[in-house]
Design a protein around this motif. Structure first.
Motif, mmCIF file in Angstrom:
data_model
loop_
_atom_site.group_PDB
_atom_site.id
_atom_site.type_symbol
_atom_site.label_atom_id
_atom_site.label_comp_id
_atom_site.label_asym_id
_atom_site.label_seq_id
_atom_site.Cartn_x
_atom_site.Cartn_y
_atom_site.Cartn_z
ATOM 1 N N GLN A 34 0.823 -1.210 0.000
ATOM 2 C CA GLN A 34 0.000 0.000 0.000
ATOM 3 C C GLN A 34 0.857 1.261 0.000
ATOM 4 O OE1 GLN A 34 -3.612 0.248 -0.050
ATOM 5 N NE2 GLN A 34 -3.108 -1.766 -0.840
ATOM 6 N N LEU A 35 1.989 1.189 0.699
ATOM 7 C CA LEU A 35 2.858 2.363 0.794
ATOM 8 C C LEU A 35 3.599 2.633 -0.506
ATOM 9 C CD1 LEU A 35 4.297 1.671 4.351
ATOM 10 C CD2 LEU A 35 2.920 3.649 3.710
ATOM 11 N N GLY A 36 3.933 1.572 -1.219
ATOM 12 C CA GLY A 36 4.766 1.729 -2.417
ATOM 13 C C GLY A 36 6.231 1.786 -2.027
ATOM 14 N N ASP A 37 7.071 2.267 -2.945
ATOM 15 C CA ASP A 37 8.520 2.252 -2.728
ATOM 16 C C ASP A 37 8.911 2.969 -1.439
ATOM 17 O OD1 ASP A 37 9.121 0.848 -5.045
ATOM 18 O OD2 ASP A 37 9.178 2.667 -6.267
ATOM 19 N N ILE A 38 9.510 2.225 -0.511
ATOM 20 C CA ILE A 38 9.960 2.805 0.758
ATOM 21 C C ILE A 38 11.315 3.475 0.536
ATOM 22 C CG2 ILE A 38 10.533 2.341 3.180
ATOM 23 C CD1 ILE A 38 7.590 1.767 2.414
ATOM 24 N N VAL A 39 11.419 4.734 0.958
ATOM 25 C CA VAL A 39 12.667 5.469 0.734
ATOM 26 C C VAL A 39 13.388 5.842 2.022
ATOM 27 C CG1 VAL A 39 12.096 6.363 -1.546
ATOM 28 C CG2 VAL A 39 11.317 7.601 0.466
ATOM 29 N N GLU A 60 8.787 6.249 5.476
ATOM 30 C CA GLU A 60 8.424 7.174 4.402
ATOM 31 C C GLU A 60 8.497 6.486 3.044
ATOM 32 O OE1 GLU A 60 9.334 11.204 4.626
ATOM 33 O OE2 GLU A 60 10.195 11.116 6.649
ATOM 34 N N ALA A 61 7.405 6.592 2.316
ATOM 35 C CA ALA A 61 7.389 6.149 0.932
ATOM 36 C C ALA A 61 7.632 7.387 0.069
ATOM 37 C CB ALA A 61 6.048 5.514 0.604
ATOM 38 N N VAL A 62 7.670 7.215 -1.238
ATOM 39 C CA VAL A 62 7.948 8.361 -2.099
ATOM 40 C C VAL A 62 6.989 9.512 -1.796
ATOM 41 C CG1 VAL A 62 8.053 9.172 -4.474
ATOM 42 C CG2 VAL A 62 8.899 6.905 -3.919
ATOM 43 N N LYS A 63 5.713 9.158 -1.604
ATOM 44 C CA LYS A 63 4.711 10.207 -1.450
ATOM 45 C C LYS A 63 4.209 10.420 -0.026
ATOM 46 C CE LYS A 63 2.582 12.191 -4.205
ATOM 47 N NZ LYS A 63 2.789 13.637 -4.387
ATOM 48 N N GLU A 88 14.612 -0.263 0.858
ATOM 49 C CA GLU A 88 13.799 -1.032 -0.090
ATOM 50 C C GLU A 88 13.625 -2.494 0.346
ATOM 51 O OE1 GLU A 88 16.658 0.485 -0.722
ATOM 52 O OE2 GLU A 88 18.081 -0.965 -1.568
ATOM 53 N N ARG B 16 -2.671 1.037 -9.097
ATOM 54 C CA ARG B 16 -3.291 1.496 -7.861
ATOM 55 C C ARG B 16 -3.973 2.813 -8.202
ATOM 56 N NH1 ARG B 16 -1.455 3.813 -2.958
ATOM 57 N NH2 ARG B 16 0.713 3.884 -3.617
ATOM 58 N N GLU B 28 0.188 4.524 -9.395
ATOM 59 C CA GLU B 28 1.352 3.777 -9.864
ATOM 60 C C GLU B 28 0.891 2.434 -10.399
ATOM 61 O OE1 GLU B 28 4.006 2.135 -6.734
ATOM 62 O OE2 GLU B 28 2.685 3.104 -5.317
ATOM 63 N N ILE B 300 13.307 13.540 4.920
ATOM 64 C CA ILE B 300 12.584 13.943 3.718
ATOM 65 C C ILE B 300 11.694 15.126 4.075
ATOM 66 C CG2 ILE B 300 10.980 13.230 1.918
ATOM 67 C CD1 ILE B 300 11.876 10.308 2.595
ATOM 68 N N ARG B 302 8.615 17.576 3.584
ATOM 69 C CA ARG B 302 7.261 17.411 3.032
ATOM 70 C C ARG B 302 6.553 18.756 3.032
ATOM 71 N NH1 ARG B 302 7.011 12.198 0.841
ATOM 72 N NH2 ARG B 302 8.002 10.749 2.267
ATOM 73 N N THR B 322 10.658 15.234 -1.783
ATOM 74 C CA THR B 322 10.682 13.800 -2.021
ATOM 75 C C THR B 322 12.134 13.333 -2.037
ATOM 76 O OG1 THR B 322 9.753 12.029 -3.401
ATOM 77 C CG2 THR B 322 10.828 13.832 -4.566
ATOM 78 N N VAL B 323 12.320 12.028 -2.241
ATOM 79 C CA VAL B 323 13.657 11.515 -2.515
ATOM 80 C C VAL B 323 13.740 11.330 -4.017
ATOM 81 C CG1 VAL B 323 15.170 9.521 -2.296
ATOM 82 C CG2 VAL B 323 13.963 10.388 -0.307
#
Lengths: 124, 365
Positions: A34-39, A60-63, A88, B16, B28, B300, B302, B322-323
């Motif tokens: 659900q989070l997507g890419d974890i950064v 934190e994910a990208v967004k 990741e 999604r 995405e 990060i 925000r 963002t990263v």
């Protein structure tokens, strides 16, 4: 969705693997998907006592930024430092290399209130 | 929730989905934001941008009207050229940023942000009426009738060339042609986009959406084309240092503060809304500037996070962060008070209980 049978789960999508009087904690496969890419994973509670449902770190994910919540009360004994360079791992191996903290278990009865794999699958 | 002509394709691809500006949009696809981001930087990717708004402006008052409501100099345009510009709100802020296409001396297309379609059309209509233009005839909202795909990346034009007999590969940046494409009699093929990686945007009628989608993917297949969601759209534009309306620019900040002086032209014949305000702002220098910030420590930034000086005094606010999927660097944009806005100045981002050091940079790419 991968939900291993041998783990316990919280409603906040953390998993707990009990090993005697200590436990490992991470986030579930569902959570990472659900989070997507974890950064970034930030955990600065090592050595601290953190109560159940309190925040032990942030992920934190990208967004997005999300809180990491203690599934049971205990002391944070160890933090997975490998996540600093490779967050990741939480995406690729949430139940293995993506583990987050090792904790002592303060009150074993709290474990009983966690969800089984079957119960957790039911809330997804 | 509204759908675009391509919504079903996104769902079938397993995207999604989430609501954005009232539309059901892909955030995405299966490979994730980082992979999609890098696909656009290295190869090419396709964005459904059908949610964007399109207004026709036609007739003898068309030029005067567009010149009045936008900050850039419309007189610089010739047929087939596109201009990035913004609409001031009459109170020193920005209604929206947009593209202006010149089809003829008396025919223009305005392309606006999806979230602002109604607001923009109402705003534009007010000025159109003042000029005696007829709404629905000389100012027409065709947003619901058109679909649009953005094909972005270094291989985009080379790939899309396969679908048309008109030469597009050597088209200059910010130009457009009407041409036949992939079996569709007429599309508007525009070498624009908001990723910083070049490419094109193709506008078509909704009834041609299936043909357009299939042609674009067929043309791009051998080059590794992928669909790209709104998540990567945001990281790509931020890495390129492009403003996002609602985050970095809004009704509260003027174009000069936002670093959009380059599209705000104080030349004879460009008597736009708020010209006086912006000219004064430029002469007296703003007290805050929208700047790119690179973080030098972990964390990060925000939207909404405070920017501080070394003593902990608040000197600004983060508008985007963002990263960077390309470099792994933590990047942000924000309004920073003078004189801290100057390049290489050290600033601190307040991230929860700590601060992370960063510095003002010109750009990220």
């Amino acid at each position: 969705m991968n939900v291993p049978e041998n783990l316990k789960y919280s409603n906040d999508h953390e998993w707990v693997r009990v090993e005697g009087d200590v436990a490992y904690v991470g986030v579930t496969d569902f959570a990472q998907s659900q989070l997507g890419d974890i950064v970034f994973v930030e955990i600065e509670t090592e050595g601290e006592e953190v109560a159940q449902n309190e925040e032990f770190g942030t992920i934190e994910a990208v967004k997005t930024v999300s809180s990491l919540m203690m599934p049971v009360s205990g002391e944070v004994l160890e933090v997975n430092e490998a996540l600093e360079d490779s967050p990741e791992s939480v995406n690729s191996d949430p139940y293995g290399e993506g583990w987050m903290i090792k904790i002592s278990i303060e009150d074993a009865s709290q474990l009983d209130a966690l969800l089984s794999a079957e119960q957790y699958k039911a809330i997804l | 929730m509204k759908t675009t002509a391509f919504t079903q394709y996104h769902i079938e691809l397993g995207a999604r989905m989430a609501e954005f500006a009232g539309y059901n949009m892909p955030i995405e696809y299966n490979t994730g934001i980082k992979d999609e981001h890098n696909c656009v930087r290295e190869k090419l990717g396709v964005f459904d941008v059908s949610h964007m708004g399109e207004f026709w402006v036609e007739g003898p008052k068309a030029f005067e009207f567009v010149q009045k409501i936008t900050t850039n100099n419309v007189a610089d345009l010739t047929d087939g050229k596109v201009q990035y510009t913004c609409m001031p709100n009459g109170k020193g802020g920005i209604v929206d940023d947009l593209l202006v296409y010149r089809f003829r001396e008396d025919k223009y297309l305005l392309v606006v942000n999806a979230a602002n379609i109604d607001k923009d059309f109402a705003w534009a209509s007010k000025y159109a009426k003042e000029l005696g233009m007829e709404i629905g005839k000389e100012l027409i909202n065709v947003s619901e009738e058109w679909c649009q795909l953005a094909i972005q990346g270094p291989l985009a034009l080379k790939a899309m060339q396969k679908m048309t007999d008109t030469t597009v590969e050597d088209m200059e940046y910010y130009t457009f042609k009407e041409l036949s494409f992939g079996g569709i009699e007429r599309v508007c093929f525009s070498t624009t986009g908001y990723t910083g990686s070049g490419g094109c945007e193709i506008y078509a009628k909704n009834e041609d959406a299936d043909k357009l989608w299939k042609a674009v993917f067929e043309a791009g297949k051998e080059f590794g084309i992928q669909p790209i969601g709104l998540g990567a759209r945001d990281t790509l534009r931020l890495e390129a240092g492009f403003c996002l309306y609602g985050n970095d620019i809004d009704d509260e900040h003027c174009p000069i503060e936002a670093g959009l002086g380059w599209i705000t032209k104080f030349v004879d014949g460009n008597d736009f809304v708020d010209r006086e305000y912006n000219e004064k702002m430029k002469a007296e220098k703003p007290t805050r500037w929208l700047k790119c910030i690179e973080l030098l420590e972990k964390g990060i930034a925000r939207h909404g996070y405070a920017i501080e000086d070394a003593e902990g005094n608040e000197i600004g606010v983060v508008t985007s962060g963002t990263v960077s999927p390309m470099t792994g660097k933590s990047i942000a944009m924000g309004y920073v008070n003078a004189p801290f806005h100057k390049r290489d100045t050290e600033v601190f981002i307040r991230i929860r209980k700590k601060t992370a050091k960063g510095k003002i940079v010109r750009s990220f790419m």
